[in-house]
Design a protein around this motif. Structure first.
Motif, PDB file in Angstrom:
ATOM      1  N   VAL B  67       0.971  -1.077  -0.029  1.00  0.00           N
ATOM      2  CA  VAL B  67      -0.148  -0.018   0.108  1.00  0.00           C
ATOM      3  C   VAL B  67       0.939   1.186   0.058  1.00  0.00           C
ATOM      4  O   VAL B  67       1.822   1.318   0.476  1.00  0.00           O
ATOM      5  CB  VAL B  67      -0.837   0.118   1.044  1.00  0.00           C
ATOM      6  N   MET B  68       0.385   2.335  -0.816  1.00  0.00           N
ATOM      7  CA  MET B  68       1.372   3.397  -0.727  1.00  0.00           C
ATOM      8  C   MET B  68       0.104   4.551  -0.416  1.00  0.00           C
ATOM      9  O   MET B  68      -0.816   4.472  -1.111  1.00  0.00           O
ATOM     10  CB  MET B  68       1.987   3.505  -1.860  1.00  0.00           C
ATOM     11  N   ARG B  69       0.735   5.721  -0.048  1.00  0.00           N
ATOM     12  CA  ARG B  69      -0.332   6.731   0.205  1.00  0.00           C
ATOM     13  C   ARG B  69      -0.198   7.758  -0.631  1.00  0.00           C
ATOM     14  O   ARG B  69       1.249   8.332  -0.623  1.00  0.00           O
ATOM     15  CB  ARG B  69      -0.456   7.217   1.688  1.00  0.00           C
ATOM     16  N   LEU B  70      -1.018   8.633  -1.543  1.00  0.00           N
ATOM     17  CA  LEU B  70      -0.584   9.552  -2.486  1.00  0.00           C
ATOM     18  C   LEU B  70      -0.839  10.995  -1.709  1.00  0.00           C
ATOM     19  O   LEU B  70      -1.291  10.816  -0.423  1.00  0.00           O
ATOM     20  CB  LEU B  70      -1.796   9.647  -3.534  1.00  0.00           C
ATOM     21  N   PRO B  71      -0.244  11.879  -2.139  1.00  0.00           N
ATOM     22  CA  PRO B  71       0.074  13.303  -1.223  1.00  0.00           C
ATOM     23  C   PRO B  71      -1.355  13.640  -0.931  1.00  0.00           C
ATOM     24  O   PRO B  71      -1.914  13.959   0.067  1.00  0.00           O
ATOM     25  CB  PRO B  71       0.611  14.259  -2.326  1.00  0.00           C
ATOM     26  N   GLY B  72      -2.586  13.292  -1.932  1.00  0.00           N
ATOM     27  CA  GLY B  72      -3.815  13.730  -1.676  1.00  0.00           C
ATOM     28  C   GLY B  72      -4.508  12.832  -0.506  1.00  0.00           C
ATOM     29  O   GLY B  72      -5.516  13.102  -0.083  1.00  0.00           O
ATOM     30  N   GLY B  73      -3.864  11.714  -0.398  1.00  0.00           N
ATOM     31  CA  GLY B  73      -4.165  10.743   1.017  1.00  0.00           C
ATOM     32  C   GLY B  73      -4.852   9.500   0.391  1.00  0.00           C
ATOM     33  O   GLY B  73      -5.271   8.708   1.228  1.00  0.00           O
ATOM     34  N   ASP B  74      -5.100   9.446  -1.047  1.00  0.00           N
ATOM     35  CA  ASP B  74      -5.615   8.064  -1.404  1.00  0.00           C
ATOM     36  C   ASP B  74      -4.558   6.907  -1.396  1.00  0.00           C
ATOM     37  O   ASP B  74      -3.645   7.124  -1.191  1.00  0.00           O
ATOM     38  CB  ASP B  74      -5.780   8.105  -2.864  1.00  0.00           C
ATOM     39  N   HIS B  75      -5.451   5.754  -1.320  1.00  0.00           N
ATOM     40  CA  HIS B  75      -4.576   4.632  -1.352  1.00  0.00           C
ATOM     41  C   HIS B  75      -4.406   4.114  -2.550  1.00  0.00           C
ATOM     42  O   HIS B  75      -5.128   3.903  -3.351  1.00  0.00           O
ATOM     43  CB  HIS B  75      -5.096   3.498  -0.281  1.00  0.00           C
ATOM     44  N   LEU B  76      -3.150   3.653  -2.776  1.00  0.00           N
ATOM     45  CA  LEU B  76      -2.852   2.883  -4.064  1.00  0.00           C
ATOM     46  C   LEU B  76      -2.291   1.484  -3.576  1.00  0.00           C
ATOM     47  O   LEU B  76      -1.585   1.269  -2.618  1.00  0.00           O
ATOM     48  CB  LEU B  76      -1.575   3.426  -4.696  1.00  0.00           C
ATOM     49  N   TYR B  77      -2.465   0.543  -4.409  1.00  0.00           N
ATOM     50  CA  TYR B  77      -2.274  -0.856  -4.188  1.00  0.00           C
ATOM     51  C   TYR B  77      -1.220  -1.377  -5.255  1.00  0.00           C
ATOM     52  O   TYR B  77      -1.617  -0.981  -6.594  1.00  0.00           O
ATOM     53  CB  TYR B  77      -3.166  -1.786  -4.017  1.00  0.00           C
ATOM     54  N   ARG B  78      -0.649  -2.314  -5.127  1.00  0.00           N
ATOM     55  CA  ARG B  78       0.356  -3.029  -6.093  1.00  0.00           C
ATOM     56  C   ARG B  78       0.839  -4.377  -5.530  1.00  0.00           C
ATOM     57  O   ARG B  78       0.965  -4.579  -4.415  1.00  0.00           O
ATOM     58  CB  ARG B  78       1.636  -2.155  -6.375  1.00  0.00           C
ATOM     59  N   LEU B  79       0.799  -5.405  -6.363  1.00  0.00           N
ATOM     60  CA  LEU B  79       1.139  -6.577  -6.054  1.00  0.00           C
ATOM     61  C   LEU B  79       2.849  -6.675  -5.509  1.00  0.00           C
ATOM     62  O   LEU B  79       3.441  -5.969  -6.098  1.00  0.00           O
ATOM     63  CB  LEU B  79       1.329  -7.701  -7.199  1.00  0.00           C
ATOM     64  N   CYS B  80       2.944  -7.398  -4.257  1.00  0.00           N
ATOM     65  CA  CYS B  80       4.343  -6.998  -3.815  1.00  0.00           C
ATOM     66  C   CYS B  80       5.173  -8.473  -4.156  1.00  0.00           C
ATOM     67  O   CYS B  80       4.440  -9.735  -3.726  1.00  0.00           O
ATOM     68  CB  CYS B  80       4.400  -6.691  -2.489  1.00  0.00           C
ATOM     69  N   SER B  81       6.195  -8.280  -4.467  1.00  0.00           N
ATOM     70  CA  SER B  81       6.958  -9.706  -4.740  1.00  0.00           C
ATOM     71  C   SER B  81       7.688  -9.872  -3.690  1.00  0.00           C
ATOM     72  O   SER B  81       7.654 -10.836  -3.285  1.00  0.00           O
ATOM     73  CB  SER B  81       8.099  -9.435  -5.995  1.00  0.00           C
ATOM     74  N   ALA B  82       8.501  -9.121  -2.904  1.00  0.00           N
ATOM     75  CA  ALA B  82       9.287  -9.483  -1.816  1.00  0.00           C
ATOM     76  C   ALA B  82       8.603  -9.694  -0.560  1.00  0.00           C
ATOM     77  O   ALA B  82       7.439  -9.122  -0.231  1.00  0.00           O
ATOM     78  CB  ALA B  82      10.319  -8.276  -1.793  1.00  0.00           C
ATOM     79  N   GLU B  83       8.907 -10.712   0.047  1.00  0.00           N
ATOM     80  CA  GLU B  83       8.418 -11.105   1.235  1.00  0.00           C
ATOM     81  C   GLU B  83       9.015 -10.178   2.311  1.00  0.00           C
ATOM     82  O   GLU B  83       7.988  -9.872   3.401  1.00  0.00           O
ATOM     83  CB  GLU B  83       8.699 -12.536   1.639  1.00  0.00           C
ATOM     84  N   GLU B  84      10.077  -9.794   2.394  1.00  0.00           N
ATOM     85  CA  GLU B  84      10.661  -9.154   3.683  1.00  0.00           C
ATOM     86  C   GLU B  84      10.398  -7.715   3.659  1.00  0.00           C
ATOM     87  O   GLU B  84       9.682  -7.038   2.280  1.00  0.00           O
ATOM     88  CB  GLU B  84      12.017  -9.378   3.602  1.00  0.00           C
ATOM     89  N   HIS B  85      10.597  -6.897   4.440  1.00  0.00           N
ATOM     90  CA  HIS B  85      10.397  -5.745   4.552  1.00  0.00           C
ATOM     91  C   HIS B  85      11.170  -4.842   3.296  1.00  0.00           C
ATOM     92  O   HIS B  85      12.171  -5.018   3.289  1.00  0.00           O
ATOM     93  CB  HIS B  85      10.874  -4.980   5.942  1.00  0.00           C
ATOM     94  N   HIS B  86      10.468  -3.929   2.847  1.00  0.00           N
ATOM     95  CA  HIS B  86      11.518  -3.100   1.805  1.00  0.00           C
ATOM     96  C   HIS B  86      10.682  -1.663   1.419  1.00  0.00           C
ATOM     97  O   HIS B  86       9.409  -1.590   2.075  1.00  0.00           O
ATOM     98  CB  HIS B  86      11.390  -3.851   0.426  1.00  0.00           C
ATOM     99  N   HIS B  87      11.424  -1.086   0.605  1.00  0.00           N
ATOM    100  CA  HIS B  87      10.809   0.412   0.481  1.00  0.00           C
ATOM    101  C   HIS B  87      10.478   0.532  -1.217  1.00  0.00           C
ATOM    102  O   HIS B  87      10.786  -0.416  -2.050  1.00  0.00           O
ATOM    103  CB  HIS B  87      11.673   1.348   0.779  1.00  0.00           C
ATOM    104  N   HIS B  88       9.887   1.520  -1.390  1.00  0.00           N
ATOM    105  CA  HIS B  88       9.807   1.732  -3.000  1.00  0.00           C
ATOM    106  C   HIS B  88      10.259   2.957  -3.605  1.00  0.00           C
ATOM    107  O   HIS B  88      10.284   3.882  -3.168  1.00  0.00           O
ATOM    108  CB  HIS B  88       8.231   1.719  -3.237  1.00  0.00           C
ATOM    109  N   LEU B  89      10.948   2.552  -4.795  1.00  0.00           N
ATOM    110  CA  LEU B  89      11.329   3.802  -5.510  1.00  0.00           C
ATOM    111  C   LEU B  89      10.502   3.916  -6.601  1.00  0.00           C
ATOM    112  O   LEU B  89      10.313   3.084  -7.575  1.00  0.00           O
ATOM    113  CB  LEU B  89      12.852   3.546  -6.053  1.00  0.00           C
ATOM    114  N   VAL B  90       9.577   4.965  -6.653  1.00  0.00           N
ATOM    115  CA  VAL B  90       8.653   5.315  -7.790  1.00  0.00           C
ATOM    116  C   VAL B  90       9.077   6.469  -8.582  1.00  0.00           C
ATOM    117  O   VAL B  90       9.382   7.470  -8.347  1.00  0.00           O
ATOM    118  CB  VAL B  90       7.211   5.700  -6.901  1.00  0.00           C
TER     119      VAL B  90
END
Lengths: 136, 136
Positions: B67-90
């Motif tokens: 899950v990721m949150r847009l500046p506007g506050g909306d939720h965005l979803y994306r299938l996640c591959s990694a099991e462990e904790h990670h961050h996103h470079l978008v």
DNA sequence: CCCAATCATGACAATCATTGTCAACATCTA
DNA sequence: TAGATGTTGACAATGATTGTCATGATTGGG
């Protein structure tokens, strides 16, 4: 790098803006627009909710306050002391906040970005936990 | 440290859930619940908006999507591959996303938190920039 | 000191994503 | 296959934030 103009909005000084600013000065935790509005009304002010929102937005644009977004999506505001880039360590129980510099993170972010061919990279980082007080 | 139960919600497999999952599989950018709903309706599905929201929430809780949150506050979803904790470079232009591990950041976060007497610390980190493609 | 120009305010309506409700329905297991 | 129970979807409700617009406050000029 368009440096933000000091505060070309907010041409005038009004009771309401002063009140909000004073409130923020006596508070070192993040507050929502609704919170501040409630507090001011409580204190006898007739200030409108709309005004609080607009004022805080303006303050944020003028870099007078820091903005933070709650998981729920609400905006929280806090007077910001540091001029430079910094992050926040927030107590999720009492809201107490510590500003921390993160040169390590900056470097890491830039490196990772470069490794993946990304340019013009920015980042958002936020730490939340329980402060010493609330840990007991 | 309550480890998340695999997916004790989501007891059954339904058309709707399958549809959403397939959609996410063919997509490597973040999408909003409303987006996915629109796409599915477009494709002839009679799925309800409420269901899309609930399903995505459940997926998120089961760590099936990020899950990721847009500046506007909306939720965005994306299938996640990694099991462990990670961050996103978008990529802020095309939405392309790279998952990056951040052991450096984890350590830094824990240290900073400890230095200030904070316990039970978590963090949110997100990198955004222009990917190689969009940089041209 | 007074006035006009204009910026700011506040009550209220309007948005809009998200969540709650609940009867009808689908799925899975015995 | 039948029944128990998880799921769905149409719709209403929420709640923070933004838009509107007439009224009120502030400030620089005269």
């Amino acid at each position: 790098m368009a440096t933000k103009p000091p505060a070309e909005n907010m041409a005038r000084s009004t009771k309401q803006r002063t009140a909000i600013l004073e409130l923020l000065e006596h508070d070192d935790a993040f507050r929502s627009a609704q919170d501040l509005h409630a507090i001011l009304r409580e204190a006898g002010s007739k200030i409108g909710l709309t005004t609080v929102y607009r004022t805080l937005q303006a303050f944020a644009e003028a870099d007078i306050v820091d903005v933070m977004r709650l998981p729920g999506g609400d905006h929280l505001y806090r007077l910001c002391s540091a001029e430079e880039h910094h992050h926040h360590l927030v107590c999720r129980s009492c809201g107490r906040t510590v500003e921390v510099a993160g040169p390590t993170v900056e470097r890491w972010a830039n490196k990772v970005a470069a490794d993946h061919g990304f340019t013009d990279v920015g980042h958002t980082l936020e730490l939340h936990g329980l402060c010493a007080e609330c840990s007991k």
